[in-house]
Design an enzyme around this catalytic site. Structure first.
Site, PDB file in Angstrom:
ATOM      1  N   HIS A  18      68.987  57.739  26.737  1.00  0.00           N
ATOM      2  CA  HIS A  18      67.816  57.674  27.625  1.00  0.00           C
ATOM      3  C   HIS A  18      68.272  58.108  29.022  1.00  0.00           C
ATOM      4  O   HIS A  18      69.354  57.705  29.462  1.00  0.00           O
ATOM      5  CB  HIS A  18      67.286  56.236  27.651  1.00  0.00           C
ATOM      6  CG  HIS A  18      66.054  56.081  28.480  1.00  0.00           C
ATOM      7  ND1 HIS A  18      64.808  56.458  28.027  1.00  0.00           N
ATOM      8  CD2 HIS A  18      65.869  55.615  29.739  1.00  0.00           C
ATOM      9  CE1 HIS A  18      63.915  56.220  28.973  1.00  0.00           C
ATOM     10  NE2 HIS A  18      64.529  55.717  30.028  1.00  0.00           N
TER      11      HIS A  18
ATOM     12  N   GLY B 150      67.839  70.654  23.087  1.00  0.00           N
ATOM     13  CA  GLY B 150      69.024  70.376  22.297  1.00  0.00           C
ATOM     14  C   GLY B 150      70.324  70.485  23.077  1.00  0.00           C
ATOM     15  O   GLY B 150      71.384  70.712  22.484  1.00  0.00           O
TER      16      GLY B 150
END
Ligand code: GAR
Length: 201
Positions: A111, A14
């Protein structure tokens, strides 16, 4: 001034969630983190959300064994939190058709490589950086793109380049790319929020 309501979907540490949340607390931020959904109950992402007081939900094949029910529960939860933009940040599951239809054009992903290079199914985390090193690329860096049905195939919104150094390992490259992610993702969300009428509701 109201802020664009952003839901973050995350599976792991996270750190991108933290970067986004930190940026959302800046005075000039035009977005707020309205919800975090995690598919891994023990993840750093869900722990951070709970500590930070962000509404957080664990939704996975454990909580909803039927994939269609999981898809619908996620859709309903996102709608119930008045989500305007969905950000997948290190979310390692594919989104279901109901979530994609409900938020068509309003789901973005980060990404850790320069798409269209080194994307597609199975290309996440270390596998991506291994592929960059194996290919001998001189540059890498994150891409933010729209989410479609295919992995990593949606239109590119923004990319940020970092050098690949001769003595790089997967870990050293991953660290440099991740640092770039933490700048790129909040910047993209801020631009979307600044231009989005949903932020002025
Ligand atoms: C990030 O590097 C993100 O780009 C990558 O997972 C990491 C999550 O880190 N995502 C993918 O590989 C998706 N194909 P975080 O949990 O610390 O934000």
């Amino acid at each position: 001034m109201s802020r664009l309501r952003v839901a973050v979907l995350a599976s792991g540490n996270g750190s991108n969630l933290r970067a986004l949340h930190g940026a959302s607390l800046e005075e000039e931020a035009r977005f707020a983190i309205a919800l975090v959904i995690g598919n891994n109950s023990g993840s750093g992402a869900l722990a951070y959300a709970r500590e930070a007081g962000i509404p957080a939900a664990h939704m996975s094949g454990r909580t909803h064994p039927d994939p269609e029910e999981l898809d619908e529960a996620m859709r309903a939860t996102l709608v119930a939190h008045d989500t305007a933009l969905v950000v997948t940040a290190g979310y390692m599951k594919k989104l279901g058709p109901r979530v994609r239809e409900e938020f068509g054009g309003r789901i973005i992903n980060i990404h850790p490589a320069l798409l269209p290079r080194h994307g597609g199914q199975g290309m996440y985390g270390k596998a991506v950086h291994e592929a960059v090193l194996a290919a001998g690329d001189a540059v890498s860096g994150p891409t933010v793109h729209f989410v479609t049905e295919e992995y990593d195939m949606g239109a590119v919104i923004a990319r940020s380049e970092v050098p690949v150094l001769p003595d790089d390992t997967v870990d050293s490259l991953a660290e440099r790319v991740l640092a770039a992610e933490h700048l790129l993702l909040p910047a993209v969300v801020q631009i979307i929020a600044t231009r989005d009428p949903a932020a002025d509701r």
